[in-house]
Scaffold this active site. Sequence first.
Site, short mmCIF file in Angstrom:
data_model
loop_
_atom_site.label_atom_id
_atom_site.label_comp_id
_atom_site.label_asym_id
_atom_site.label_seq_id
_atom_site.Cartn_x
_atom_site.Cartn_y
_atom_site.Cartn_z
N GLY A 40 -5.98 35.85 56.14
CA GLY A 40 -6.23 34.42 56.12
C GLY A 40 -7.71 34.13 56.16
N GLY A 41 -8.02 32.87 56.38
CA GLY A 41 -9.42 32.44 56.39
C GLY A 41 -10.20 33.11 57.49
CB THR A 69 -7.89 41.32 56.60
OG1 THR A 69 -8.55 40.57 55.58
CG2 THR A 69 -6.63 41.94 56.05
CE LYS A 71 -9.00 37.60 63.93
NZ LYS A 71 -8.76 36.59 64.96
CG ASP A 108 -6.13 27.39 66.68
OD1 ASP A 108 -5.46 26.35 66.51
OD2 ASP A 108 -6.39 28.20 65.77
#
Length: 743
Positions: free
Chosen positions: A417-418, A421, A436, A535
């Site tokens: 994703g933004g 990876t 990550k 988040d």
Amino acid sequence: MLVKILLAVVAVLGAASAQFNRPICESSCGNVTISFPFGSGEECCYNPDFLVTCDRSSGEEIPFFGQRTSNLVISDMSPSKSEVEIMMFVGRDCYNSSGLVRRTGPTLRSGDLRISAKNKFVAIGCDTSAYFTGRRGSDPNGLDGTGCISKCGTNSILTNGSCSGVGCCEVAVPEGLRSFNMTLRSFNNHANITDFNPCSYAFFVEQGKFNFSTTNLLDFQSVSKMPMLLDWAIGNQTCDQAKNMDGFLCKGNSKCDQDYGGPGYRCNCVEGYEGNPYIENDCKNINECERGIHDCEHKCDDTPGNYTCTCRDGYSGDGRKNGTGCSADESTIIKIALGVSTSVAFLFICVTWLYLVLKKRKLVMLREKYFKQNGGTMLQKRISKDGSFNDQAKVFSIEELKRATNNYDESRIISKGGYGTVYKGVLSDNRIVAIKKSKLADQTQVQIEQFINEVVIFSQINHRNVVKLIGCCLETEIPLLVYEFISNGTLSDHIHNKGNLSALTWDIRLRIATETAEALSYLHSAASVPIIHRDVKPMNILLDDNYVAKVADFGASKLIPIDQNELATLVQGTLGYLDPEYLQTNQLTDKSDVYSFGVVLVELLTGKKALSFDRPEEEMNLAIHFLFSLKQGRLFQILDERLQLNEVPSEIIQVSRLAETCLRVKGDDRPTMKEVAMELQGVLASMIQKHPWVVTDHLNENESEYSVEELTTAFECMLEGNASSSTVNSMSKQTMLSFANGR
Ligand SMILES: *[C@@H]1O[C@H](CO)[C@@H](O)[C@H](O)[C@H]1NC(C)=O
Ligand SMILES: *[C@@H]1O[C@H](CO)[C@@H](O)[C@H](O)[C@H]1NC(C)=O
Ligand SMILES: *[C@@H]1O[C@H](CO)[C@@H](O)[C@H](O)[C@H]1NC(C)=O
Ligand SMILES: *[C@@H]1O[C@H](CO)[C@@H](O)[C@H](O)[C@H]1NC(C)=O
Ligand SMILES: *[C@@H]1O[C@H](CO)[C@@H](O)[C@H](O)[C@H]1NC(C)=O
Ligand SMILES: *[C@@H]1O[C@H](CO)[C@@H](O)[C@H](O)[C@H]1NC(C)=O
Ligand SMILES: *[C@@H]1O[C@H](CO)[C@@H](O)[C@H](O)[C@H]1NC(C)=O
Ligand SMILES: *[C@@H]1O[C@H](CO)[C@@H](O)[C@H](O)[C@H]1NC(C)=O
Ligand SMILES: *[C@@H]1O[C@H](CO)[C@@H](O)[C@H](O)[C@H]1NC(C)=O
């Protein structure tokens, strides 16, 4: 009788004289070696012309040419050159103002010896005429002669070394001269110049042994003799004639030479030999090798009269520099070629190796650069500061992670994703991890410091419901973070039924909510530095095989310094979960996470997405839609159908009310995460009491057994709400265990 006595006296005298005789043939006299055909007595020399007399009367040994009476001293002689050097008298012609004072003109009769053409005839003087006449060959009547004139005055330009008629003149001596009479005359009796040149001088001298000097015009008075060369030959026959006659003088290893114009012959040792050719066995081999007069390239071996050269192994030729020299054999050429090519190959290998080493070094330096750039040094400092860090997290090398992910194989990608990876990796100790590749946009020093700070803090967080950071790798441009691997996907996947995942039952949902709340509560209050997740959403809640929730993704998280409980930041988060107050004020507080968690609760209750543009406008934002429905008493209508409820249980009502408080617009009106967690724990506990079977499916049978006492105590603690969330957490698990085991 008288005669007898007389004879006896004569005999005695004879014996005495014989007794006192020196050795018949002397080998040297003074500095001069006497050897045949010369000799110191009649018996020793070839003929009287070669007689040498050694005079010892002055105490010195002086060799005289011929008889002592000749007055000609021998200064050097050599049978091998057929030459003898004698000291010849200088002729002179002297005047004073009254006229002639003294005049001498030496003469020579040299018998079989001849005046060498290597001499020259020289006259010195400024009013001088000098000449000589002599006999050549065998003509008794013919007289040959020559001479020179020198004229000069007080003002003449005289030059040192120049004997060309001014102060000095010279002429060459003809070949074969056997005698000479020398004559000196003056034109003007040296009148007017007697002060600087009273005499004229004339003499024969060996070439190179006299150089004219202007001072000679005066000082030559003192010079009485000059060296002169005579040369000689044997007899008056040619080699061919003499060879077959008795008394031929050329002995072993010598040859007869007719190299000279006059009669007679000469002997010379053949090439490669030296010595006196007139003496038997005196021509001896010359060892050219020892004397270094050879031209061998490699090795020199002497042979009689010559030498041979040999080349080193593998080379052939005559071995002489003047000859064909030494050249490599075919096999040697092959060997050399092999040697050269081996060297070239070796060099090539060396260069390649060096290149690789340098390349590797460059790579290492690049890694070091990234390591520093990504705060590696800072991290190392932190590690050394608090030693505890070491067993919490690990700094991985780039190779370890490469191996773990099979060189970042496509098949290992878990998500992309933004943010970056995530790869699944297997460490060397068989631990399964999620790696990550996150992004750090333009790295300022502050950001790096924060990043490192976060790495350190999160690696220290050891909470059952927080994904554990195992370590990181800073050697790449983008730092890599290594987390524990959570196998069962995200909560979002399960709620929204992605793939073939089965729908979650209500009790599991409740437990996930409780665990998430515990984790957030821990982050907000119990961790060493308060952490706001920022988040919170089902995408960031991972589930393991037992549906244990793990809060993940702290990419946006903020650490709040202890003395501050608000933090002004750029608004960050996910639409639908964003705290409206934070959106307005940019003031980040722990209540922002509470709002987001409220949305998660609603999502768990309704199974709907937080934000969906597919829904009617009033239902687009789930939170608003939920609050509206709750207000209107239409809760049941919006609950997830998959929960398959016939009526709304009291737990759901409790949780819904809790969600409502979490979603209050003003942060201050919302409960803290700790309060939320405790409320949910209470709901969960009461539900377990009502339906003790609900959680059995998801428990790990491997967990060890606990005693009833332990569990009860733990449960009480939990209800009192004094325990830290981590103990509460482990206790709730134990509680569930106890029910699972049917105790
Ligand atoms: C012999 O030679 C030495 C040195 O070369 C010299 O001093 C000496 O005068 C010479 N003797 C004779 C008799 O020529
Ligand atoms: C010149 O020499 C002769 C002979 O030696 C001598 O008698 C005479 O006096 C000398 N004349 C002068 C001027 O010296
Ligand atoms: C040299 O001179 C002497 C007498 O002065 C004479 O007897 C002789 O023949 C001369 N010899 C030559 C070769 O001129
Ligand atoms: C020639 O040489 C001598 C010394 O050997 C020196 O005294 C003299 O002046 C020289 N003459 C000339 C014209 O250079
Ligand atoms: C040399 O002396 C003579 C007399 O002895 C004289 O007649 C003549 O002129 C002189 N020459 C020079 C060049 O001085
Ligand atoms: C005469 O001069 C030559 C060259 O200038 C030199 O080589 C030689 O030795 C000299 N000879 C003597 C006897 O001084
Ligand atoms: C050679 O010399 C001998 C004596 O030494 C003499 O008898 C003979 O005539 C000479 N021969 C010639 C050709 O001069
Ligand atoms: C020595 O040997 C070389 C080669 O064999 C030959 O060319 C040369 O003439 C020889 N020299 C003598 C003095 O025999
Ligand atoms: C080799 O040749 C050079 C000139 O060609 C000569 O000067 C030299 O003496 C020679 N060397 C030998 C050892 O024959």
